[in-house]
Motif scaffolding. Structure first.
Motif, short mmCIF file in Angstrom:
data_model
loop_
_atom_site.label_atom_id
_atom_site.label_comp_id
_atom_site.label_asym_id
_atom_site.label_seq_id
_atom_site.Cartn_x
_atom_site.Cartn_y
_atom_site.Cartn_z
N VAL A 16 -11.55 0.19 -3.25
CA VAL A 16 -12.64 1.11 -2.91
C VAL A 16 -13.93 0.34 -2.70
O VAL A 16 -14.69 0.60 -1.75
CB VAL A 16 -12.80 2.18 -4.02
CG1 VAL A 16 -14.08 2.99 -3.80
CG2 VAL A 16 -11.60 3.11 -4.04
N TYR B 236 0.93 -5.49 -4.56
CA TYR B 236 -0.19 -4.63 -4.18
C TYR B 236 -1.46 -5.44 -3.98
O TYR B 236 -2.19 -5.26 -3.00
CB TYR B 236 -0.39 -3.57 -5.26
CG TYR B 236 -1.68 -2.81 -5.17
CD1 TYR B 236 -1.87 -1.83 -4.19
CD2 TYR B 236 -2.72 -3.06 -6.07
CE1 TYR B 236 -3.05 -1.13 -4.11
CE2 TYR B 236 -3.91 -2.36 -5.99
CZ TYR B 236 -4.08 -1.39 -5.01
OH TYR B 236 -5.26 -0.70 -4.93
N SER C 231 -6.44 -4.15 -10.26
CA SER C 231 -6.88 -2.80 -10.65
C SER C 231 -6.58 -1.84 -9.50
O SER C 231 -6.84 -2.15 -8.34
CB SER C 231 -8.37 -2.80 -10.97
OG SER C 231 -8.82 -1.49 -11.21
N LEU C 232 -6.06 -0.67 -9.82
CA LEU C 232 -5.50 0.20 -8.79
C LEU C 232 -6.52 0.71 -7.79
O LEU C 232 -6.25 0.77 -6.60
CB LEU C 232 -4.80 1.40 -9.46
CG LEU C 232 -4.04 2.35 -8.52
CD1 LEU C 232 -2.96 1.59 -7.78
CD2 LEU C 232 -3.46 3.51 -9.30
N TRP C 233 -7.74 1.04 -8.23
CA TRP C 233 -8.66 1.71 -7.31
C TRP C 233 -9.98 1.00 -7.09
O TRP C 233 -10.52 1.04 -5.98
CB TRP C 233 -8.93 3.13 -7.81
CG TRP C 233 -9.65 3.19 -9.13
CD1 TRP C 233 -9.09 3.19 -10.37
CD2 TRP C 233 -11.07 3.23 -9.33
NE1 TRP C 233 -10.05 3.23 -11.34
CE2 TRP C 233 -11.28 3.26 -10.73
CE3 TRP C 233 -12.16 3.25 -8.48
CZ2 TRP C 233 -12.56 3.31 -11.29
CZ3 TRP C 233 -13.44 3.30 -9.03
CH2 TRP C 233 -13.63 3.32 -10.43
#
Length: 220
Positions: free
Chosen positions: A194, A128, A188-190
């Motif tokens: 962002v 990811y 970190s996912l978001w």
């Protein structure tokens, strides 16, 4: 959209005509992909993706933006009905697509080498980070380079503005502990994606505020 496609086609032809730069970037990508995999396994998958992305971003931004200024061809482009933000966005997208292709090559080499030699596969977080987060911030860096190469006079000024980023990347690559911490931050996912999308939008808004007269004065 038609204007963007025209710019993409023009820049793609320019990139492939610059054979020395093209071959050098391919060799750098293959070297780092194989070297990191052989020495560290998949520990440095994130730097393996980061190096070709930023190398392509910097080198191809020079070809797409700075060469237009040094060769005095930018005023001819600005004489067209195309807006400055469309021109800069099209060039940024062309550089991004080329840099992302380099990154995919590096990641494929690293993962393939690690799998065949060590039997390791990357974690979903690493994939990811390498294939989503780094490309987003790579595009941000390309927009940043495009603005600098287009608006800053002189090689020294350009180098002073871009050198700190590459010093930071070099340190993270040469020191595995720093590289590991960098991967943890970016995974970190978001927040990182962002924040990257927000930075890209802000830079595009800045592009939209640049006048053709300002770009012409810099290029003249």
């Amino acid at each position: 959209m038609k204007a963007i496609r025209v710019i993409l086609w023009k820049e793609t032809r320019t990139f492939f005509r610059d054979r020395l730069r093209f071959v050098a970037l391919i060799l750098i990508t293959l070297f780092f992909g194989a070297y990191f995999a052989a020495r560290y396994g998949l520990l440095l998958l994130v730097p393996t993706a980061l190096v070709p992305m930023l190398a392509g971003a910097y080198a191809m931004s020079q070809a797409a933006f700075y060469n237009e200024v040094t060769r005095k061809t930018l005023p001819n482009l600005l004489a067209s009905p195309m807006s400055p933000e469309t021109l800069l966005l099209g060039k940024s997208l062309a550089v991004f697509l080329f840099s992302y292709a380099l990154e995919l090559i590096g990641v494929t080499v690293c993962v393939g080498f690690s799998w065949f030699r060590l039997g390791e596969l990357p974690t979903l977080a690493a994939v990811y980070t390498a294939l989503v987060v780094i490309p987003i911030w790579g595009f941000v860096s390309i927009e940043f380079f495009g603005l600098i190469f287009t608006l800053v006079r002189g090689t020294v000024g350009v180098w002073l503005l871009t050198a700190p980023l590459y010093i930071a990347v070099l340190l993270s690559v040469l020191r595995p502990t720093l590289a590991s911490k960098l991967g943890n931050v970016l995974s970190s996912l978001w927040l990182p994606p962002v924040a990257g999308l927000g930075a890209a939008a802000l830079l595009y808004a800045l592009m939209a505020r640049i006048s053709k007269d300002r770009m012409t004065r810099v290029a003249s």
